[in-house]
Design a protein around this motif. Structure first.
Motif, PDB file in Angstrom:
ATOM      1  N   VAL A 155      13.498  -6.289   1.325  1.00 35.35           N
ATOM      2  CA  VAL A 155      13.586  -6.404   2.779  1.00 35.35           C
ATOM      3  C   VAL A 155      12.484  -5.531   3.363  1.00 35.35           C
ATOM      4  CG1 VAL A 155      14.959  -5.788   4.815  1.00 35.35           C
ATOM      5  CG2 VAL A 155      16.074  -6.849   2.834  1.00 35.35           C
ATOM      6  N   LEU A 156      11.735  -6.064   4.318  1.00 31.85           N
ATOM      7  CA  LEU A 156      10.748  -5.267   5.042  1.00 31.85           C
ATOM      8  C   LEU A 156      11.121  -5.270   6.513  1.00 31.85           C
ATOM      9  CD1 LEU A 156       8.143  -3.609   5.228  1.00 31.85           C
ATOM     10  CD2 LEU A 156       6.889  -5.777   5.545  1.00 31.85           C
ATOM     11  N   ARG A 157      11.587  -4.120   6.999  1.00 30.91           N
ATOM     12  CA  ARG A 157      11.902  -3.973   8.421  1.00 30.91           C
ATOM     13  C   ARG A 157      10.627  -3.636   9.181  1.00 30.91           C
ATOM     14  NH1 ARG A 157      16.929  -0.007   7.072  1.00 30.91           N
ATOM     15  NH2 ARG A 157      18.517  -1.611   6.616  1.00 30.91           N
ATOM     16  N   ILE A 193       0.895  -5.387   9.313  1.00 35.84           N
ATOM     17  CA  ILE A 193       2.042  -5.851   8.536  1.00 35.84           C
ATOM     18  C   ILE A 193       1.583  -6.821   7.450  1.00 35.84           C
ATOM     19  CG2 ILE A 193       4.286  -6.985   8.629  1.00 35.84           C
ATOM     20  CD1 ILE A 193       4.135  -4.257  10.046  1.00 35.84           C
ATOM     21  N   ALA A 194       0.606  -7.652   7.759  1.00 39.50           N
ATOM     22  CA  ALA A 194       0.053  -8.552   6.738  1.00 39.50           C
ATOM     23  C   ALA A 194      -0.533  -7.743   5.584  1.00 39.50           C
ATOM     24  CB  ALA A 194      -1.004  -9.462   7.354  1.00 39.50           C
ATOM     25  N   GLY A 195      -1.228  -6.656   5.904  1.00 36.26           N
ATOM     26  CA  GLY A 195      -1.797  -5.796   4.864  1.00 36.26           C
ATOM     27  C   GLY A 195      -0.727  -5.150   4.005  1.00 36.26           C
ATOM     28  N   ILE A 196       0.360  -4.743   4.645  1.00 33.18           N
ATOM     29  CA  ILE A 196       1.474  -4.141   3.906  1.00 33.18           C
ATOM     30  C   ILE A 196       2.097  -5.169   2.969  1.00 33.18           C
ATOM     31  CG2 ILE A 196       3.842  -3.286   4.210  1.00 33.18           C
ATOM     32  CD1 ILE A 196       2.726  -1.771   6.687  1.00 33.18           C
ATOM     33  N   LEU A 197       2.289  -6.387   3.452  1.00 37.01           N
ATOM     34  CA  LEU A 197       2.857  -7.436   2.607  1.00 37.01           C
ATOM     35  C   LEU A 197       1.937  -7.766   1.426  1.00 37.01           C
ATOM     36  CD1 LEU A 197       4.306  -9.730   5.398  1.00 37.01           C
ATOM     37  CD2 LEU A 197       5.634  -8.615   3.595  1.00 37.01           C
ATOM     38  N   LEU A 198       0.635  -7.759   1.665  1.00 33.67           N
ATOM     39  CA  LEU A 198      -0.305  -8.011   0.572  1.00 33.67           C
ATOM     40  C   LEU A 198      -0.205  -6.915  -0.479  1.00 33.67           C
ATOM     41  CD1 LEU A 198      -2.627  -9.688  -0.648  1.00 33.67           C
ATOM     42  CD2 LEU A 198      -4.208  -8.268   0.688  1.00 33.67           C
ATOM     43  N   ASP A 199      -0.139  -5.668  -0.039  1.00 34.35           N
ATOM     44  CA  ASP A 199      -0.005  -4.549  -0.980  1.00 34.35           C
ATOM     45  C   ASP A 199       1.304  -4.651  -1.764  1.00 34.35           C
ATOM     46  OD1 ASP A 199      -2.421  -3.576  -0.140  1.00 34.35           O
ATOM     47  OD2 ASP A 199      -1.593  -1.927   1.051  1.00 34.35           O
ATOM     48  N   MET A 200       2.385  -5.006  -1.082  1.00 32.70           N
ATOM     49  CA  MET A 200       3.668  -5.171  -1.762  1.00 32.70           C
ATOM     50  C   MET A 200       3.582  -6.290  -2.801  1.00 32.70           C
ATOM     51  SD  MET A 200       6.387  -4.708   1.409  1.00 32.70           S
ATOM     52  CE  MET A 200       7.870  -4.828   0.383  1.00 32.70           C
ATOM     53  N   TRP A 215       8.448  -0.296   8.025  1.00 37.45           N
ATOM     54  CA  TRP A 215       7.177   0.129   8.621  1.00 37.45           C
ATOM     55  C   TRP A 215       7.302   0.174  10.130  1.00 37.45           C
ATOM     56  CZ3 TRP A 215       3.493   2.716   6.539  1.00 37.45           C
ATOM     57  CH2 TRP A 215       2.358   2.997   7.313  1.00 37.45           C
ATOM     58  N   SER A 216       6.937   1.299  10.704  1.00 37.92           N
ATOM     59  CA  SER A 216       6.782   1.444  12.151  1.00 37.92           C
ATOM     60  C   SER A 216       5.352   1.865  12.433  1.00 37.92           C
ATOM     61  CB  SER A 216       7.725   2.528  12.701  1.00 37.92           C
ATOM     62  OG  SER A 216       8.999   2.019  12.968  1.00 37.92           O
TER      63      SER A 216
END
Length: 296
Positions: free
Chosen positions: A154-156, A202-209, A223-224
């Motif tokens: 889950v990514l909030r 957020i796209a960058g965070i999802l790519l890293d994940m 992520w905030s």
């Protein structure tokens, strides 16, 4: 890696789809009410259609971004919205899991509105206590995802802004019209504080994940943005930076007048991601004003 992305024509989905494609990742983007060339138009609430698509594409990762994300609309159409935010999410999480024939990992996009806003910042382990139906639906979505498979993630995320197609696409960019429509007096809250994030971040965070998927434990991540803004702060920014009058606007120091209840401050702790070297942040003033430029 093969990725399936729901909500690919939405505010967040567009940047996720664009970034993953730019990295040479095979990504199938789904859309429905907003058909876009290059995306697959499909009703994700049609369980049979989703089953067939997953069986044929066999993705390693599903990013479930599609949702009813406007709290006021959720109150008007609770059953329809709950079906999308919870029932469809549950089916997708159950048919696509590490133990199924075509399965793998799923990342479910949730929200900071799962919290009451009374005691920030919130850790990823803090139990949710939402103040409105939207928050309740997203929290229930989290539960059904992790119940289906604890390896899912889950990514909030907080309130988002980015390269919008229309100003109304983001609860923040629509404030440009609030400022420049000087014939329409409005009351703007300085009570509720948010930590906005750019959709590119957020796209960058999802790519890293996604790139760390082999070693990334299942569970809840958050992520905030790193800056705190109220809507009153934002209309003042617009007024000052774009030389627009704001005499028709009135500050409200209490909860937002009208609409459904909103939590006061839902800042989320980011350390579960930053400890893994995942960190993307756009300066809000710079990123936000850039998003407004096409509409000036």
């Amino acid at each position: 890696m093969k990725v399936l992305l729901t909500g690919a024509s939405g505010l967040l989905g567009r940047d996720v789809h664009k970034l993953f494609k730019s990295k040479g990742i095979e990504i199938t983007g789904l859309c429905f009410s907003r058909p876009v060339e290059g995306l697959v138009q499909l009703d994700i609430t049609d369980n049979d259609a989703m089953d067939k698509l997953i069986a044929s594409t066999k993705p390693n990762l599903v990013i479930h971004s599609a949702a009813q994300r406007f709290p006021d609309q959720m109150e008007k159409e609770p059953e329809k919205s709950w079906k999308l935010n919870v029932d469809t999410t549950q089916h997708l999480a159950q048919i696509y899991k590490t133990t199924s024939a075509n399965g793998g990992r799923l990342i479910y996009i949730s929200t900071d509105y799962v919290f009451s806003g009374d005691n920030p910042p919130y850790s990823a382990e803090t139990e949710g206590n939402p103040t409105n139906v939207y928050g309740k639906s997203k929290l229930e979505g989290e539960k059904v995802v992790l119940a289906a498979d604890p390896n899912h993630c889950v990514l909030r995320v907080p309130v988002l802004y980015g390269d919008v197609k229309t100003l109304k696409e983001s609860a923040l960019t629509c404030l440009l019209d609030t400022v420049r429509e000087t014939s329409k007096p409005a009351k703007i809250s300085s009570y509720e504080k948010r930590n906005p994030a750019h959709t590119e971040d957020i796209a960058g965070i999802l790519l890293d994940m996604a790139n760390k998927l082999d070693t990334l434990p299942g569970g809840v991540y958050q992520w905030s943005g790193k800056e705190k803004w109220s809507k009153w702060d934002i209309v003042k920014l617009i007024s000052q930076e774009l030389s627009m009058p704001m005499d028709h606007l009135e500050e409200v120091a209490g909860p937002s007048p009208g609409g459904v209840p909103r939590p006061r401050d839902v800042e989320m702790d980011r350390s579960k991601l930053t400890d893994k070297g995942i960190d993307h942040h756009t300066d809000f003033k710079t990123g936000f004003l850039k998003c407004l430029q096409p509409f000036l």
